[in-house]
Scaffold this motif. Sequence first.
Motif, PDB file in Angstrom:
ATOM      1  N   ASP A 167       7.948  -1.453  -8.651  1.00  0.00           N
ATOM      2  CA  ASP A 167       8.096  -1.981  -7.294  1.00  0.00           C
ATOM      3  C   ASP A 167       6.904  -2.837  -6.876  1.00  0.00           C
ATOM      4  N   ARG A 168       5.781  -2.716  -7.552  1.00  0.00           N
ATOM      5  CA  ARG A 168       4.583  -3.465  -7.154  1.00  0.00           C
ATOM      6  C   ARG A 168       4.364  -4.711  -7.990  1.00  0.00           C
ATOM      7  N   THR A 169       5.256  -4.995  -8.944  1.00  0.00           N
ATOM      8  CA  THR A 169       5.060  -6.147  -9.819  1.00  0.00           C
ATOM      9  C   THR A 169       5.235  -7.443  -9.033  1.00  0.00           C
ATOM     10  N   ASN A 170       4.166  -8.240  -9.033  1.00  0.00           N
ATOM     11  CA  ASN A 170       4.126  -9.558  -8.387  1.00  0.00           C
ATOM     12  C   ASN A 170       4.377  -9.520  -6.888  1.00  0.00           C
ATOM     13  N   ARG A 171       4.042  -8.390  -6.258  1.00  0.00           N
ATOM     14  CA  ARG A 171       4.144  -8.287  -4.799  1.00  0.00           C
ATOM     15  C   ARG A 171       3.300  -7.119  -4.331  1.00  0.00           C
ATOM     16  N   TRP A 172       2.970  -7.130  -3.046  1.00  0.00           N
ATOM     17  CA  TRP A 172       2.286  -5.988  -2.449  1.00  0.00           C
ATOM     18  C   TRP A 172       3.285  -4.877  -2.209  1.00  0.00           C
ATOM     19  N   LEU A 173       2.920  -3.666  -2.533  1.00  0.00           N
ATOM     20  CA  LEU A 173       3.713  -2.477  -2.240  1.00  0.00           C
ATOM     21  C   LEU A 173       2.859  -1.584  -1.355  1.00  0.00           C
ATOM     22  N   GLN A 174       3.331  -1.338  -0.138  1.00  0.00           N
ATOM     23  CA  GLN A 174       2.584  -0.468   0.774  1.00  0.00           C
ATOM     24  C   GLN A 174       2.826   0.982   0.360  1.00  0.00           C
ATOM     25  N   ILE A 175       1.730   1.682   0.019  1.00  0.00           N
ATOM     26  CA  ILE A 175       1.855   3.068  -0.418  1.00  0.00           C
ATOM     27  C   ILE A 175       1.451   4.055   0.679  1.00  0.00           C
ATOM     28  N   MET A 176       0.743   3.569   1.702  1.00  0.00           N
ATOM     29  CA  MET A 176       0.380   4.384   2.864  1.00  0.00           C
ATOM     30  C   MET A 176       0.365   3.480   4.086  1.00  0.00           C
ATOM     31  N   GLY A 177       0.770   4.037   5.227  1.00  0.00           N
ATOM     32  CA  GLY A 177       0.754   3.257   6.462  1.00  0.00           C
ATOM     33  C   GLY A 177       1.061   4.134   7.663  1.00  0.00           C
ATOM     34  N   PRO A 178       1.067   3.536   8.849  1.00  0.00           N
ATOM     35  CA  PRO A 178       1.392   4.290  10.055  1.00  0.00           C
ATOM     36  C   PRO A 178       2.787   4.911   9.961  1.00  0.00           C
ATOM     37  N   GLU A 179       2.979   5.995  10.692  1.00  0.00           N
ATOM     38  CA  GLU A 179       4.291   6.658  10.677  1.00  0.00           C
ATOM     39  C   GLU A 179       5.393   5.643  10.956  1.00  0.00           C
ATOM     40  N   GLY A 180       6.489   5.752  10.203  1.00  0.00           N
ATOM     41  CA  GLY A 180       7.625   4.859  10.365  1.00  0.00           C
ATOM     42  C   GLY A 180       7.577   3.630   9.476  1.00  0.00           C
ATOM     43  N   GLU A 181       6.441   3.388   8.821  1.00  0.00           N
ATOM     44  CA  GLU A 181       6.331   2.271   7.883  1.00  0.00           C
ATOM     45  C   GLU A 181       6.444   2.808   6.466  1.00  0.00           C
ATOM     46  N   PRO A 182       6.646   1.921   5.484  1.00  0.00           N
ATOM     47  CA  PRO A 182       6.772   2.375   4.093  1.00  0.00           C
ATOM     48  C   PRO A 182       5.548   3.155   3.605  1.00  0.00           C
ATOM     49  N   GLY A 183       5.780   4.073   2.677  1.00  0.00           N
ATOM     50  CA  GLY A 183       4.709   4.845   2.055  1.00  0.00           C
ATOM     51  C   GLY A 183       4.425   6.139   2.796  1.00  0.00           C
ATOM     52  N   LEU A 184       3.373   6.809   2.351  1.00  0.00           N
ATOM     53  CA  LEU A 184       2.954   8.053   2.992  1.00  0.00           C
ATOM     54  C   LEU A 184       2.485   7.770   4.409  1.00  0.00           C
ATOM     55  N   ASP A 185       2.778   8.707   5.327  1.00  0.00           N
ATOM     56  CA  ASP A 185       2.401   8.532   6.724  1.00  0.00           C
ATOM     57  C   ASP A 185       0.923   8.797   6.948  1.00  0.00           C
ATOM     58  N   LEU A 186       0.274   7.865   7.652  1.00  0.00           N
ATOM     59  CA  LEU A 186      -1.094   8.040   8.103  1.00  0.00           C
ATOM     60  C   LEU A 186      -1.064   8.152   9.626  1.00  0.00           C
ATOM     61  N   HIS A 187      -1.982   8.860  10.189  1.00  0.00           N
ATOM     62  CA  HIS A 187      -2.044   8.984  11.643  1.00  0.00           C
ATOM     63  C   HIS A 187      -3.070   8.008  12.204  1.00  0.00           C
ATOM     64  N   GLN A 188      -3.172   6.852  11.579  1.00  0.00           N
ATOM     65  CA  GLN A 188      -4.048   5.762  12.005  1.00  0.00           C
ATOM     66  C   GLN A 188      -3.329   4.448  11.742  1.00  0.00           C
ATOM     67  N   ASP A 189      -3.832   3.403  12.359  1.00  0.00           N
ATOM     68  CA  ASP A 189      -3.306   2.062  12.147  1.00  0.00           C
ATOM     69  C   ASP A 189      -3.977   1.488  10.894  1.00  0.00           C
ATOM     70  N   ALA A 190      -3.672   2.060   9.749  1.00  0.00           N
ATOM     71  CA  ALA A 190      -4.281   1.668   8.480  1.00  0.00           C
ATOM     72  C   ALA A 190      -3.185   1.577   7.422  1.00  0.00           C
ATOM     73  N   ARG A 191      -3.432   0.716   6.437  1.00  0.00           N
ATOM     74  CA  ARG A 191      -2.457   0.529   5.370  1.00  0.00           C
ATOM     75  C   ARG A 191      -3.174   0.449   4.026  1.00  0.00           C
ATOM     76  N   ALA A 192      -2.546   0.981   2.992  1.00  0.00           N
ATOM     77  CA  ALA A 192      -3.022   0.831   1.619  1.00  0.00           C
ATOM     78  C   ALA A 192      -1.892   0.178   0.831  1.00  0.00           C
ATOM     79  N   LEU A 193      -2.230  -0.891   0.125  1.00  0.00           N
ATOM     80  CA  LEU A 193      -1.247  -1.638  -0.644  1.00  0.00           C
ATOM     81  C   LEU A 193      -1.733  -1.788  -2.077  1.00  0.00           C
ATOM     82  N   VAL A 194      -0.799  -1.810  -3.009  1.00  0.00           N
ATOM     83  CA  VAL A 194      -1.117  -2.028  -4.413  1.00  0.00           C
ATOM     84  C   VAL A 194      -0.257  -3.173  -4.944  1.00  0.00           C
ATOM     85  N   ALA A 195      -0.760  -3.830  -5.981  1.00  0.00           N
ATOM     86  CA  ALA A 195       0.011  -4.895  -6.630  1.00  0.00           C
ATOM     87  C   ALA A 195      -0.350  -4.926  -8.108  1.00  0.00           C
ATOM     88  N   ARG A 196       0.639  -5.263  -8.914  1.00  0.00           N
ATOM     89  CA  ARG A 196       0.440  -5.533 -10.341  1.00  0.00           C
ATOM     90  C   ARG A 196       0.920  -6.959 -10.557  1.00  0.00           C
TER      91      ARG A 196
END
Length: 106
Positions: A1-30
């Motif tokens: 899912d991360r090939t040639n694009r950003w994949l959000q793996i953590m983010g605010p509740e309701g966004e893709p990835g694991l829920d964080l209780h902050q306005d923060a995001r972690a993204l990975v790409a290959r």
Amino acid sequence: DRTNRWLQIMGPEGEPGLDLHQDARALVARLEQGAGVDHGIGDGRGGYLYVIDGAATLNDETVKTGDAVKIAGPEHLQLAAQETTELILVDVPLEFTPVGVWRGRV
């Protein structure tokens, strides 16, 4: 899912990835050689980009395995892989509201 694009793996509740209780995001790409991705760091936000493996061009500067970049927005990131490259990007507010155990301690 991360090939040639950003994949959000953590983010605010309701966004893709694991829920964080902050306005923060972690993204990975290959990125495959020659592929590229963009990301905007907004005003009042900061970013931390780490090259896990490979080599890429970041806004005309070469970054390679083990390199890290600290970004203060507003900034537009343009990455192009010189070879197969693994990246992680953390996008956070530069000022935040303490929550949970940190409330009242900062």
